[in-house]
Design a protein around this motif. Structure first.
Motif, mmCIF file in Angstrom:
data_model
loop_
_atom_site.group_PDB
_atom_site.id
_atom_site.type_symbol
_atom_site.label_atom_id
_atom_site.label_comp_id
_atom_site.label_asym_id
_atom_site.label_seq_id
_atom_site.Cartn_x
_atom_site.Cartn_y
_atom_site.Cartn_z
ATOM 1 N N PRO A 187 0.810 -1.232 0.000
ATOM 2 C CA PRO A 187 0.000 0.000 0.000
ATOM 3 C C PRO A 187 0.838 1.274 0.000
ATOM 4 N N MET A 188 1.871 1.348 0.883
ATOM 5 C CA MET A 188 2.699 2.540 0.929
ATOM 6 C C MET A 188 3.489 2.715 -0.365
ATOM 7 N N LEU A 189 3.924 1.617 -0.946
ATOM 8 C CA LEU A 189 4.657 1.689 -2.203
ATOM 9 C C LEU A 189 3.765 2.238 -3.310
ATOM 10 N N LEU A 190 2.529 1.747 -3.383
ATOM 11 C CA LEU A 190 1.595 2.211 -4.409
ATOM 12 C C LEU A 190 1.293 3.703 -4.224
ATOM 13 N N LEU A 191 1.022 4.103 -2.971
ATOM 14 C CA LEU A 191 0.721 5.510 -2.711
ATOM 15 C C LEU A 191 1.916 6.405 -3.042
ATOM 16 N N ALA A 192 3.113 5.933 -2.700
ATOM 17 C CA ALA A 192 4.312 6.726 -2.987
ATOM 18 C C ALA A 192 4.518 6.879 -4.490
ATOM 19 N N LEU A 193 4.304 5.796 -5.233
ATOM 20 C CA LEU A 193 4.462 5.860 -6.677
ATOM 21 C C LEU A 193 3.402 6.753 -7.311
ATOM 22 N N CYS A 194 2.191 6.742 -6.760
ATOM 23 C CA CYS A 194 1.150 7.662 -7.231
ATOM 24 C C CYS A 194 1.562 9.114 -6.991
ATOM 25 N N PHE A 195 2.123 9.373 -5.827
ATOM 26 C CA PHE A 195 2.583 10.726 -5.507
ATOM 27 C C PHE A 195 3.671 11.168 -6.476
ATOM 28 N N VAL A 196 4.600 10.271 -6.732
ATOM 29 C CA VAL A 196 5.682 10.595 -7.660
ATOM 30 C C VAL A 196 5.127 10.819 -9.070
ATOM 31 N N GLY A 197 4.177 9.963 -9.479
ATOM 32 C CA GLY A 197 3.555 10.151 -10.788
ATOM 33 C C GLY A 197 2.852 11.491 -10.890
ATOM 34 N N ALA A 198 2.215 11.915 -9.796
ATOM 35 C CA ALA A 198 1.542 13.210 -9.783
ATOM 36 C C ALA A 198 2.551 14.349 -9.914
ATOM 37 N N LEU A 199 3.700 14.201 -9.250
ATOM 38 C CA LEU A 199 4.737 15.223 -9.377
ATOM 39 C C LEU A 199 5.226 15.337 -10.819
ATOM 40 N N GLU A 200 5.374 14.196 -11.461
ATOM 41 C CA GLU A 200 5.796 14.213 -12.863
ATOM 42 C C GLU A 200 4.734 14.852 -13.747
ATOM 43 N N ALA A 201 3.468 14.486 -13.516
ATOM 44 C CA ALA A 201 2.383 14.981 -14.364
ATOM 45 C C ALA A 201 2.198 16.490 -14.236
ATOM 46 N N THR A 202 2.460 17.031 -13.042
ATOM 47 C CA THR A 202 2.276 18.467 -12.822
ATOM 48 C C THR A 202 3.504 19.283 -13.211
ATOM 49 N N GLY A 203 4.588 18.630 -13.569
ATOM 50 C CA GLY A 203 5.790 19.348 -13.965
ATOM 51 C C GLY A 203 6.695 19.734 -12.809
#
Length: 310
Positions: A187-203
């Motif tokens: 769960p923490m790994l998935l949430l962390a990867l989602c957070f990182v993906g969001a950082l990438e998507a927002t620039g």
């Protein structure tokens, strides 16, 4: 909305692949072996034999036990040892030295999976020990003052298990614990990867990369290294591993780049790690700040060593 769903699904695939096909088999085997060695009394024997030497660096016998568990099991394995030290009257200086060491050294749940993609195991183990002992000594002798009421002499030998159990039972229990650690990280790994993906998507990652590009260039690292480095200190070592493996599969980070930055990032010294260790006990939390300072010094030493070697 489509972009958000895409980030979640991609993060889920990466997290499941990492947890089930890399973390799970390695942790099951390693923890089963550790449990077997512990049941035979070999771990206690090693800790007690090394205690007089490593005591010079401010480490008690239980501290050595925490070191071995970190290097061979996972970053969460020493938590039980720190909790025991908190309860049994071990002095604050010894607890602080042990905590600083643990936060400096590399955790097995990150190191062993990444050996498969080019991480240099002998070097990472050597720098872990050098950096860990340095941070322990610095914390013990300079950063923590002994309270006169502390029971500094309450550093007895590590006791071997008194009851011998069947080998298969011990292996099964160790394997089950390894499975729990791997699945609990999902769960923490998935949430962390989602957070990182969001950082990438927002620039946001692009902006950080631009700001850090000169420093990365001085260290001989590509701009792509910003993402796993930022991920590590925000979300922890497991998330760092997931992001790094993905970037290596894409060809953006090489094995040489991984080994150059490994001294700085393959340790539990991050927001999640500090919070978990500090919660091991009231007295552990009381010296967490000093231990973090010692661990930062040890991490910098390890980082420089990796840059010089690679």
């Amino acid at each position: 909305m489509d972009a958000i769903v895409s980030v979640i699904l991609e993060s889920g695939r990466t997290a499941i692949d990492l947890a089930l096909y890399i973390l799970l088999p390695i942790l099951v085997v390693m923890l089963a072996l550790m449990k077997l060695l512990e049941s035979w009394g070999l771990m206690a024997w090693i800790a007690n034999r090394l205690a007089p030497v490593l005591g010079i660096f401010g480490l008690p016998g239980l501290g050595i036990f925490a070191m071995v568990k970190l290097l061979l099991v996972s970053f969460s394995a020493p938590v039980a040892t720190l909790a025991l030290m908190d309860r049994n009257g071990t002095s604050l200086r010894h607890i602080a030295a042990t905590l600083a060491m643990v936060m400096t050294m590399s955790q097995a749940n990150v190191v062993f999976p990444m050996v498969a993609v080019g991480l240099n195991l002998p070097v990472i183990m050597a720098t872990s020990i050098i950096g860990g002992l340095f941070s322990a000594a610095l914390t013990y002798y300079l950063l923590v003052r002994e309270d006169g009421q502390e029971a500094a002499t309450a550093v007895g030998p590590v006791q071997a298990p008194g009851e011998r159990r069947a080998t298969m039972q011990v292996l099964a229990e160790g394997g089950q614990e390894g499975m729990k650690i791997a699945l609990a990280s999902l769960p923490m790994l998935l949430l962390a990867l989602c957070f990182v993906g969001a950082l990438e998507a927002t620039g946001a990652i692009g902006l950080i990369s631009t700001l850090l590009a000169p420093l990365l260039g001085m260290l001989g690292l590509p701009d792509a290294a910003v993402l796993p480095i930022v991920t590590k200190f925000i979300a922890g070592g497991t998330a760092f591993m997931g992001v790094t493996l993905d970037l290596m599969n894409q060809g953006q980070i090489s094995a040489a780049d991984l080994n150059r930055m490994a001294g700085f990032v393959t340790n539990p010294l991050d927001l999640a790690g500090v919070a978990i260790f500090a919660a091991a006990g009231k007295r552990v939390g009381a010296i967490a700040r000093a231990a973090v300072l010692g661990a930062i010094a040890g991490m910098l030493l390890r980082g420089v060593l990796h840059l010089l070697i690679f």
